[in-house]
Design a protein around this motif. Sequence first.
Motif, PDB file in Angstrom:
ATOM      1  N   PRO A  16      60.264 -17.382 -28.243  1.00 55.24           N
ATOM      2  CA  PRO A  16      60.561 -16.495 -29.368  1.00 55.24           C
ATOM      3  C   PRO A  16      60.680 -15.031 -28.971  1.00 55.24           C
ATOM      4  O   PRO A  16      61.296 -14.235 -29.675  1.00 55.24           O
ATOM      5  CB  PRO A  16      59.394 -16.714 -30.329  1.00 55.24           C
ATOM      6  N   ALA A  17      60.123 -14.639 -27.814  1.00 58.20           N
ATOM      7  CA  ALA A  17      60.177 -13.246 -27.382  1.00 58.20           C
ATOM      8  C   ALA A  17      61.469 -12.901 -26.640  1.00 58.20           C
ATOM      9  O   ALA A  17      61.731 -11.726 -26.381  1.00 58.20           O
ATOM     10  CB  ALA A  17      58.978 -12.919 -26.501  1.00 58.20           C
ATOM     11  N   ASP A  41      52.556 -20.796 -28.990  1.00 55.66           N
ATOM     12  CA  ASP A  41      51.360 -20.418 -29.749  1.00 55.66           C
ATOM     13  C   ASP A  41      51.169 -21.283 -30.983  1.00 55.66           C
ATOM     14  O   ASP A  41      50.046 -21.556 -31.395  1.00 55.66           O
ATOM     15  CB  ASP A  41      51.427 -18.948 -30.173  1.00 55.66           C
ATOM     16  N   THR A  42      52.265 -21.719 -31.580  1.00 52.96           N
ATOM     17  CA  THR A  42      52.178 -22.518 -32.807  1.00 52.96           C
ATOM     18  C   THR A  42      52.640 -23.951 -32.601  1.00 52.96           C
ATOM     19  O   THR A  42      52.590 -24.752 -33.525  1.00 52.96           O
ATOM     20  CB  THR A  42      53.029 -21.896 -33.921  1.00 52.96           C
ATOM     21  N   SER A  43      53.126 -24.266 -31.403  1.00 53.74           N
ATOM     22  CA  SER A  43      53.719 -25.575 -31.104  1.00 53.74           C
ATOM     23  C   SER A  43      54.898 -25.860 -32.013  1.00 53.74           C
ATOM     24  O   SER A  43      55.239 -27.012 -32.248  1.00 53.74           O
ATOM     25  CB  SER A  43      52.683 -26.697 -31.209  1.00 53.74           C
TER      26      SER A  43
END
Length: 135
Positions: A16-17, A41-43
């Motif tokens: 996402p970054a 981080d959230t899978s």
Amino acid sequence: MLVRDAMSTVVLTIGPAHTLRQAARLMAARRVGAAVVLDTDTSGLGILTERDVLNSLGAGQDPDHESAAAHTTTDVVFAAPSWTLEEAADAMTHGGFRHLIVLDAEGPVGIVSVRDIIRCWAPARHRAEATTLAG
């Protein structure tokens, strides 16, 4: 014909970054129209498409400062490799999108696009027309 027969097994996965420019470069290098965005981080899985990049550029946003996360679709409809192409086309038509991430028990195994479906259906249609004309 099934999704597994039509899907591209080239699955570009980004984080996402990543910036939109980074995502666009990777998509262009692999000649794909979509990237799976994996947020460790959230899978969570999402999808970033060439249209998302285009919409951002059209809005005057800077691709070097816009993150993939800001343009990722996260309410994704997933396909199974065992779906028929009709099921995939129905899902795309109903949802108004052109790509489906294909998942099996292990995770993403491919992406099927409208282009993939048309590529499979066009030869079948031509065979059917030839048979009709010959008969």
